[in-house]
Scaffold this motif. Structure first.
Motif, mmCIF file in Angstrom:
data_model
loop_
_atom_site.group_PDB
_atom_site.id
_atom_site.type_symbol
_atom_site.label_atom_id
_atom_site.label_comp_id
_atom_site.label_asym_id
_atom_site.label_seq_id
_atom_site.Cartn_x
_atom_site.Cartn_y
_atom_site.Cartn_z
ATOM 1 N N ARG A 269 138.477 20.683 79.067
ATOM 2 C CA ARG A 269 139.800 20.066 79.127
ATOM 3 C C ARG A 269 139.645 18.622 79.560
ATOM 4 O O ARG A 269 138.760 18.276 80.315
ATOM 5 C CB ARG A 269 140.677 20.814 80.118
ATOM 6 C CG ARG A 269 140.963 22.231 79.661
ATOM 7 C CD ARG A 269 141.784 22.973 80.665
ATOM 8 N NE ARG A 269 143.103 22.365 80.727
ATOM 9 C CZ ARG A 269 143.969 22.590 81.698
ATOM 10 N NH1 ARG A 269 143.666 23.409 82.666
ATOM 11 N NH2 ARG A 269 145.134 22.009 81.688
ATOM 12 N N GLY A 270 140.505 17.768 79.051
ATOM 13 C CA GLY A 270 140.477 16.363 79.431
ATOM 14 C C GLY A 270 139.775 15.467 78.425
ATOM 15 O O GLY A 270 139.624 14.287 78.661
ATOM 16 N N LEU A 271 139.328 16.020 77.296
ATOM 17 C CA LEU A 271 138.710 15.216 76.244
ATOM 18 C C LEU A 271 139.643 15.149 75.042
ATOM 19 O O LEU A 271 140.147 16.166 74.585
ATOM 20 C CB LEU A 271 137.370 15.814 75.811
ATOM 21 C CG LEU A 271 136.271 15.824 76.857
ATOM 22 C CD1 LEU A 271 135.044 16.527 76.298
ATOM 23 C CD2 LEU A 271 135.917 14.410 77.283
ATOM 24 N N TYR A 272 139.866 13.942 74.539
ATOM 25 C CA TYR A 272 140.784 13.732 73.427
ATOM 26 C C TYR A 272 140.169 12.764 72.431
ATOM 27 O O TYR A 272 139.446 11.852 72.817
ATOM 28 C CB TYR A 272 142.104 13.122 73.913
ATOM 29 C CG TYR A 272 142.754 13.882 75.025
ATOM 30 C CD1 TYR A 272 143.638 14.915 74.758
ATOM 31 C CD2 TYR A 272 142.488 13.566 76.353
ATOM 32 C CE1 TYR A 272 144.235 15.625 75.783
ATOM 33 C CE2 TYR A 272 143.082 14.272 77.388
ATOM 34 C CZ TYR A 272 143.953 15.298 77.089
ATOM 35 O OH TYR A 272 144.531 15.999 78.103
ATOM 36 N N TYR B 81 138.622 6.835 68.817
ATOM 37 C CA TYR B 81 138.097 6.707 70.177
ATOM 38 C C TYR B 81 138.019 8.076 70.833
ATOM 39 O O TYR B 81 138.821 8.961 70.538
ATOM 40 C CB TYR B 81 139.022 5.830 71.032
ATOM 41 C CG TYR B 81 139.127 4.409 70.552
ATOM 42 C CD1 TYR B 81 138.258 3.436 71.013
ATOM 43 C CD2 TYR B 81 140.100 4.038 69.631
ATOM 44 C CE1 TYR B 81 138.352 2.124 70.565
ATOM 45 C CE2 TYR B 81 140.194 2.737 69.176
ATOM 46 C CZ TYR B 81 139.321 1.782 69.653
ATOM 47 O OH TYR B 81 139.411 0.496 69.208
ATOM 48 N N LEU B 82 137.056 8.228 71.740
ATOM 49 C CA LEU B 82 136.977 9.402 72.598
ATOM 50 C C LEU B 82 137.538 9.006 73.948
ATOM 51 O O LEU B 82 137.091 8.019 74.545
ATOM 52 C CB LEU B 82 135.536 9.878 72.750
ATOM 53 C CG LEU B 82 135.346 11.039 73.719
ATOM 54 C CD1 LEU B 82 136.006 12.306 73.178
ATOM 55 C CD2 LEU B 82 133.868 11.276 73.971
ATOM 56 N N MET B 83 138.532 9.745 74.410
ATOM 57 C CA MET B 83 139.127 9.485 75.719
ATOM 58 C C MET B 83 138.819 10.669 76.620
ATOM 59 O O MET B 83 139.015 11.822 76.237
ATOM 60 C CB MET B 83 140.639 9.309 75.608
ATOM 61 C CG MET B 83 141.295 8.999 76.947
ATOM 62 S SD MET B 83 143.077 8.660 76.816
ATOM 63 C CE MET B 83 143.705 10.291 76.522
ATOM 64 N N ALA B 84 138.306 10.388 77.801
ATOM 65 C CA ALA B 84 138.040 11.413 78.799
ATOM 66 C C ALA B 84 138.948 11.154 79.990
ATOM 67 O O ALA B 84 139.046 10.026 80.463
ATOM 68 C CB ALA B 84 136.577 11.370 79.235
ATOM 69 N N LYS B 85 139.610 12.198 80.454
ATOM 70 C CA LYS B 85 140.544 12.064 81.571
ATOM 71 C C LYS B 85 140.363 13.275 82.481
ATOM 72 O O LYS B 85 140.639 14.402 82.086
ATOM 73 C CB LYS B 85 141.973 11.998 81.044
ATOM 74 C CG LYS B 85 143.022 11.825 82.089
ATOM 75 C CD LYS B 85 144.382 11.734 81.420
ATOM 76 C CE LYS B 85 145.480 11.846 82.448
ATOM 77 N NZ LYS B 85 146.792 11.952 81.825
ATOM 78 N N PHE B 86 139.841 13.037 83.671
ATOM 79 C CA PHE B 86 139.593 14.094 84.642
ATOM 80 C C PHE B 86 140.141 13.653 85.995
ATOM 81 O O PHE B 86 139.576 12.759 86.624
ATOM 82 C CB PHE B 86 138.100 14.405 84.752
ATOM 83 C CG PHE B 86 137.497 14.856 83.457
ATOM 84 C CD1 PHE B 86 137.683 16.157 83.012
ATOM 85 C CD2 PHE B 86 136.769 13.984 82.674
ATOM 86 C CE1 PHE B 86 137.137 16.579 81.805
ATOM 87 C CE2 PHE B 86 136.220 14.399 81.471
ATOM 88 C CZ PHE B 86 136.406 15.701 81.043
ATOM 89 N N GLY B 87 141.227 14.256 86.426
ATOM 90 C CA GLY B 87 141.843 13.883 87.703
ATOM 91 C C GLY B 87 142.273 12.429 87.682
ATOM 92 O O GLY B 87 143.013 11.991 86.811
ATOM 93 N N ASN B 88 141.780 11.653 88.648
ATOM 94 C CA ASN B 88 142.135 10.234 88.748
ATOM 95 C C ASN B 88 141.161 9.331 88.006
ATOM 96 O O ASN B 88 141.284 8.117 88.057
ATOM 97 C CB ASN B 88 142.190 9.805 90.215
ATOM 98 C CG ASN B 88 143.343 10.460 90.941
ATOM 99 O OD1 ASN B 88 144.371 10.753 90.346
ATOM 100 N ND2 ASN B 88 143.175 10.713 92.221
ATOM 101 N N ALA B 89 140.171 9.906 87.333
ATOM 102 C CA ALA B 89 139.159 9.111 86.627
ATOM 103 C C ALA B 89 139.300 9.305 85.120
ATOM 104 O O ALA B 89 139.828 10.305 84.654
ATOM 105 C CB ALA B 89 137.767 9.523 87.079
#
Length: 58
Positions: A16-19, A30-38
């Motif tokens: 989870r957190g990869l788009y 683009y690859l976007m990674a979003k994990f918590g506050n980072a």
């Protein structure tokens, strides 16, 4: 109404957190990674090192 420049085109990942998002003006993916506050963003590249580009239908 304001048009959106970026569109999420893929979210199915084992983690989870990869788009994968596409810039609708240039077609660049683009690859976007979003994990918590980072998070981070980088262009997707093909095996030759060129950006992956989606055809834009106008």
């Amino acid at each position: 109404m304001e048009s959106k420049r970026f569109e999420v085109i893929e979210t199915k990942c084992d983690m989870r957190g990869l788009y994968i998002i596409v810039d609708k003006e240039t077609g660049v993916n683009y690859l976007m990674a979003k994990f918590g506050n980072a998070g981070g963003l980088c262009p997707l590249l093909d095996k030759s090192g060129n950006p992956v580009i989606t055809s834009i239908n106008e």
